[in-house]
Design a protein around this motif. Structure first.
Motif, PDB file in Angstrom:
ATOM      1  N   GLY A   1      90.575 187.406   7.160  1.00 18.47           N
ATOM      2  CA  GLY A   1      90.446 187.902   8.525  1.00 18.47           C
ATOM      3  C   GLY A   1      91.383 187.200   9.478  1.00 18.47           C
ATOM      4  O   GLY A   1      91.891 186.108   9.198  1.00 18.47           O
ATOM      5  N   VAL A   2      91.610 187.841  10.628  1.00 13.86           N
ATOM      6  CA  VAL A   2      92.405 187.264  11.713  1.00 13.86           C
ATOM      7  C   VAL A   2      91.681 187.576  13.013  1.00 13.86           C
ATOM      8  O   VAL A   2      91.235 188.703  13.225  1.00 13.86           O
ATOM      9  CB  VAL A   2      93.833 187.836  11.753  1.00 13.86           C
ATOM     10  CG1 VAL A   2      94.611 187.241  12.928  1.00 13.86           C
ATOM     11  CG2 VAL A   2      94.569 187.571  10.447  1.00 13.86           C
TER      12      VAL A   2
ATOM     13  N   ALA B   1      92.444 177.412  30.462  1.00 12.77           N
ATOM     14  CA  ALA B   1      93.236 176.488  29.650  1.00 12.77           C
ATOM     15  C   ALA B   1      94.661 176.982  29.422  1.00 12.77           C
ATOM     16  O   ALA B   1      95.503 176.228  28.942  1.00 12.77           O
ATOM     17  CB  ALA B   1      92.554 176.260  28.305  1.00 12.77           C
ATOM     18  N   LYS B   2      94.926 178.278  29.723  1.00 11.63           N
ATOM     19  CA  LYS B   2      96.236 178.879  29.470  1.00 11.63           C
ATOM     20  C   LYS B   2      96.594 178.801  27.995  1.00 11.63           C
ATOM     21  O   LYS B   2      97.733 178.519  27.619  1.00 11.63           O
ATOM     22  CB  LYS B   2      97.325 178.213  30.323  1.00 11.63           C
ATOM     23  CG  LYS B   2      97.077 178.270  31.814  1.00 11.63           C
ATOM     24  CD  LYS B   2      96.979 179.695  32.319  1.00 11.63           C
ATOM     25  CE  LYS B   2      96.729 179.737  33.825  1.00 11.63           C
ATOM     26  NZ  LYS B   2      96.467 181.123  34.312  1.00 11.63           N
ATOM     27  N   ILE B   3      95.593 179.059  27.149  1.00 12.96           N
ATOM     28  CA  ILE B   3      95.784 178.992  25.699  1.00 12.96           C
ATOM     29  C   ILE B   3      95.316 180.289  25.066  1.00 12.96           C
ATOM     30  O   ILE B   3      94.230 180.793  25.378  1.00 12.96           O
ATOM     31  CB  ILE B   3      95.001 177.810  25.080  1.00 12.96           C
ATOM     32  CG1 ILE B   3      95.592 176.469  25.530  1.00 12.96           C
ATOM     33  CG2 ILE B   3      95.005 177.896  23.554  1.00 12.96           C
ATOM     34  CD1 ILE B   3      94.787 175.274  25.065  1.00 12.96           C
ATOM     35  N   GLU B   4      96.122 180.819  24.198  1.00 12.90           N
ATOM     36  CA  GLU B   4      95.677 181.901  23.320  1.00 12.90           C
ATOM     37  C   GLU B   4      95.485 181.295  21.938  1.00 12.90           C
ATOM     38  O   GLU B   4      96.383 180.647  21.398  1.00 12.90           O
ATOM     39  CB  GLU B   4      96.679 183.049  23.249  1.00 12.90           C
ATOM     40  CG  GLU B   4      96.200 184.168  22.326  1.00 12.90           C
ATOM     41  CD  GLU B   4      96.913 185.490  22.549  1.00 12.90           C
ATOM     42  OE1 GLU B   4      96.429 186.518  22.025  1.00 12.90           O
ATOM     43  OE2 GLU B   4      97.948 185.507  23.234  1.00 12.90           O
ATOM     44  N   ARG B   5      94.307 181.520  21.378  1.00 13.46           N
ATOM     45  CA  ARG B   5      93.959 180.949  20.073  1.00 13.46           C
ATOM     46  C   ARG B   5      93.901 182.050  19.024  1.00 13.46           C
ATOM     47  O   ARG B   5      93.233 183.068  19.208  1.00 13.46           O
ATOM     48  CB  ARG B   5      92.631 180.208  20.153  1.00 13.46           C
ATOM     49  CG  ARG B   5      92.103 179.720  18.806  1.00 13.46           C
ATOM     50  CD  ARG B   5      91.077 178.621  18.988  1.00 13.46           C
ATOM     51  NE  ARG B   5      91.719 177.417  19.505  1.00 13.46           N
ATOM     52  CZ  ARG B   5      91.041 176.304  19.846  1.00 13.46           C
ATOM     53  NH1 ARG B   5      89.732 176.278  19.744  1.00 13.46           N
ATOM     54  NH2 ARG B   5      91.690 175.248  20.288  1.00 13.46           N
ATOM     55  N   VAL B   6      94.604 181.832  17.934  1.00 12.42           N
ATOM     56  CA  VAL B   6      94.603 182.739  16.784  1.00 12.42           C
ATOM     57  C   VAL B   6      93.958 182.003  15.620  1.00 12.42           C
ATOM     58  O   VAL B   6      94.338 180.868  15.307  1.00 12.42           O
ATOM     59  CB  VAL B   6      96.030 183.176  16.408  1.00 12.42           C
ATOM     60  CG1 VAL B   6      95.999 184.124  15.209  1.00 12.42           C
ATOM     61  CG2 VAL B   6      96.719 183.833  17.595  1.00 12.42           C
ATOM     62  N   ILE B   7      92.973 182.627  14.974  1.00 13.42           N
ATOM     63  CA  ILE B   7      92.286 182.014  13.838  1.00 13.42           C
ATOM     64  C   ILE B   7      92.514 182.872  12.608  1.00 13.42           C
ATOM     65  O   ILE B   7      92.215 184.062  12.599  1.00 13.42           O
ATOM     66  CB  ILE B   7      90.774 181.862  14.103  1.00 13.42           C
ATOM     67  CG1 ILE B   7      90.544 181.021  15.362  1.00 13.42           C
ATOM     68  CG2 ILE B   7      90.081 181.219  12.897  1.00 13.42           C
ATOM     69  CD1 ILE B   7      89.091 180.941  15.781  1.00 13.42           C
ATOM     70  N   VAL B   8      93.060 182.258  11.573  1.00 12.92           N
ATOM     71  CA  VAL B   8      93.325 182.934  10.303  1.00 12.92           C
ATOM     72  C   VAL B   8      92.310 182.435   9.282  1.00 12.92           C
ATOM     73  O   VAL B   8      92.240 181.233   9.005  1.00 12.92           O
ATOM     74  CB  VAL B   8      94.759 182.650   9.810  1.00 12.92           C
ATOM     75  CG1 VAL B   8      95.021 183.343   8.477  1.00 12.92           C
ATOM     76  CG2 VAL B   8      95.782 183.095  10.862  1.00 12.92           C
TER      77      VAL B   8
ATOM     78  N   LEU C   1      99.503 184.417  -2.244  1.00 12.69           N
ATOM     79  CA  LEU C   1      98.496 185.324  -1.699  1.00 12.69           C
ATOM     80  C   LEU C   1      98.187 186.429  -2.701  1.00 12.69           C
ATOM     81  O   LEU C   1      99.055 187.203  -3.085  1.00 12.69           O
ATOM     82  CB  LEU C   1      98.983 185.931  -0.382  1.00 12.69           C
ATOM     83  CG  LEU C   1      97.941 186.696   0.429  1.00 12.69           C
ATOM     84  CD1 LEU C   1      96.880 185.727   0.975  1.00 12.69           C
ATOM     85  CD2 LEU C   1      98.589 187.455   1.571  1.00 12.69           C
ATOM     86  N   ARG C   2      96.928 186.502  -3.124  1.00 13.02           N
ATOM     87  CA  ARG C   2      96.513 187.479  -4.134  1.00 13.02           C
ATOM     88  C   ARG C   2      95.950 188.755  -3.518  1.00 13.02           C
ATOM     89  O   ARG C   2      96.024 189.821  -4.122  1.00 13.02           O
ATOM     90  CB  ARG C   2      95.445 186.858  -5.044  1.00 13.02           C
ATOM     91  CG  ARG C   2      95.889 185.576  -5.741  1.00 13.02           C
ATOM     92  CD  ARG C   2      96.924 185.852  -6.796  1.00 13.02           C
ATOM     93  NE  ARG C   2      97.329 184.618  -7.471  1.00 13.02           N
ATOM     94  CZ  ARG C   2      98.219 184.559  -8.451  1.00 13.02           C
ATOM     95  NH1 ARG C   2      98.796 185.675  -8.864  1.00 13.02           N
ATOM     96  NH2 ARG C   2      98.536 183.413  -9.000  1.00 13.02           N
ATOM     97  N   LEU C   3      95.356 188.650  -2.333  1.00 12.30           N
ATOM     98  CA  LEU C   3      94.679 189.797  -1.748  1.00 12.30           C
ATOM     99  C   LEU C   3      94.608 189.633  -0.238  1.00 12.30           C
ATOM    100  O   LEU C   3      94.465 188.523   0.265  1.00 12.30           O
ATOM    101  CB  LEU C   3      93.270 189.923  -2.331  1.00 12.30           C
ATOM    102  CG  LEU C   3      92.374 191.065  -1.840  1.00 12.30           C
ATOM    103  CD1 LEU C   3      91.482 191.543  -2.977  1.00 12.30           C
ATOM    104  CD2 LEU C   3      91.493 190.612  -0.673  1.00 12.30           C
ATOM    105  N   SER C   4      94.705 190.752   0.493  1.00 11.48           N
ATOM    106  CA  SER C   4      94.536 190.743   1.944  1.00 11.48           C
ATOM    107  C   SER C   4      93.499 191.784   2.342  1.00 11.48           C
ATOM    108  O   SER C   4      93.611 192.950   1.964  1.00 11.48           O
ATOM    109  CB  SER C   4      95.866 191.045   2.648  1.00 11.48           C
ATOM    110  OG  SER C   4      95.659 191.156   4.050  1.00 11.48           O
ATOM    111  N   LYS C   5      92.493 191.345   3.096  1.00 13.16           N
ATOM    112  CA  LYS C   5      91.508 192.268   3.649  1.00 13.16           C
ATOM    113  C   LYS C   5      91.900 192.711   5.052  1.00 13.16           C
ATOM    114  O   LYS C   5      91.136 193.384   5.733  1.00 13.16           O
ATOM    115  CB  LYS C   5      90.123 191.617   3.657  1.00 13.16           C
ATOM    116  CG  LYS C   5      89.553 191.415   2.257  1.00 13.16           C
ATOM    117  CD  LYS C   5      88.097 190.993   2.317  1.00 13.16           C
ATOM    118  CE  LYS C   5      87.498 190.922   0.916  1.00 13.16           C
ATOM    119  NZ  LYS C   5      86.064 190.561   0.943  1.00 13.16           N
ATOM    120  N   VAL C   6      93.094 192.322   5.468  1.00 13.50           N
ATOM    121  CA  VAL C   6      93.624 192.705   6.773  1.00 13.50           C
ATOM    122  C   VAL C   6      94.861 193.559   6.560  1.00 13.50           C
ATOM    123  O   VAL C   6      95.777 193.167   5.832  1.00 13.50           O
ATOM    124  CB  VAL C   6      93.993 191.464   7.610  1.00 13.50           C
ATOM    125  CG1 VAL C   6      94.554 191.879   8.968  1.00 13.50           C
ATOM    126  CG2 VAL C   6      92.793 190.545   7.784  1.00 13.50           C
ATOM    127  N   SER C   7      94.900 194.730   7.173  1.00  7.50           N
ATOM    128  CA  SER C   7      96.077 195.593   7.093  1.00  7.50           C
ATOM    129  C   SER C   7      96.973 195.337   8.302  1.00  7.50           C
ATOM    130  O   SER C   7      96.551 194.728   9.297  1.00  7.50           O
ATOM    131  CB  SER C   7      95.665 197.060   7.061  1.00  7.50           C
ATOM    132  OG  SER C   7      95.122 197.444   8.312  1.00  7.50           O
TER     133      SER C   7
END
Length: 229
Positions: free
Chosen positions: A56-57, A65-72, A107-113
């Protein structure tokens, strides 16, 4: 193919001297936020193993805070939560092309397109476009985030044996001072993901579902996802 060869060399070298990459600063990814941002360079983390999966992403933005947070969210080669052993990754800030590149080795698999990724960042204040490339030959995945303006980058990990390995990417504009509100050394896992109370957080439904989704691992999908044969 060339990118995969570079990743392989980095994994073989481990996290040592990196003399062959002297022109590019490399930094080991920590398990705590330190407010150490780079305007150019590479954060590295995880370790080589049997393979990994992209589960997921998510993203969130704090105007204060002027921050954009991305979580992988990363899983193992069977798409189970990676816990404390996520696969090898590197996150690069490319200031020349004004973009962030996330490379996931083995990387074997992605559940995110790619379509899902683009939708997650549709309303991003700092990211103008997002792309996802899966290479079945090299068993690797690459996400590229093009930025709307010059930014600084910090990357750290959240590791819990019961959850996916989480790579946290914080983006803040050049010139913006790191906010005390984003410090995470004494916070809970959920607080480290969201970095601000939900009432002061701007989030997107297809990314972070406010406070409900940040404290638990994503449910396993009945769909197989995009796998490499």
């Amino acid at each position: 193919m060339l990118r995969s060869l570079v990743l392989l060399v980095v994994m073989i070298l481990g996290f040592g001297g990196f003399s062959v990459f002297a022109a590019t600063p490399y930094k080991r990814t920590l398990s705590v936020k330190s407010n150490t941002y780079m305007k150019d360079g590479v954060f590295i983390g995880g370790k080589a193993g049997e393979g990994s999966s992209l589960l997921g992403v998510r993203r969130a933005y704090s105007d204060k805070a002027k921050i954009e947070r991305v979580i992988v969210d990363l899983g193992d080669h069977q798409a189970r939560p990676a816990g404390r052993s996520p696969g090898y990754f590197q996150v690069s800030m490319d200031s020349v092309n004004n973009r962030v590149v996330v490379d996931l080795a083995q990387l074997r698999l992605s559940k995110v397109s790619e379509a899902q990724l683009q939708n997650i960042f549709r309303k991003s204040p700092y990211i103008s476009s997002a792309s996802l490339t899966l290479d079945p030959e090299d068993k690797a995945g690459t996400m590229v985030f093009k930025l709307k303006r010059p930014m600084r980058l910090e990357v750290f990990q959240l590791l819990d044996k019961r959850k996916p390995g989480r790579v946290v990417i914080d983006l803040t504009p050049m010139g913006a001072a790191p906010s005390r509100a984003s410090s995470t050394s004494q916070r809970s896992s959920a607080a480290r993901e969201s970095f601000l109370p939900a009432s002061r957080m701007s989030s997107q439904k297809d990314g972070i579902n406010k406070r409900k989704a940040v404290s638990r691992a994503p449910k396993r999908s009945s769909k197989r996802g995009e796998a490499f044969e």
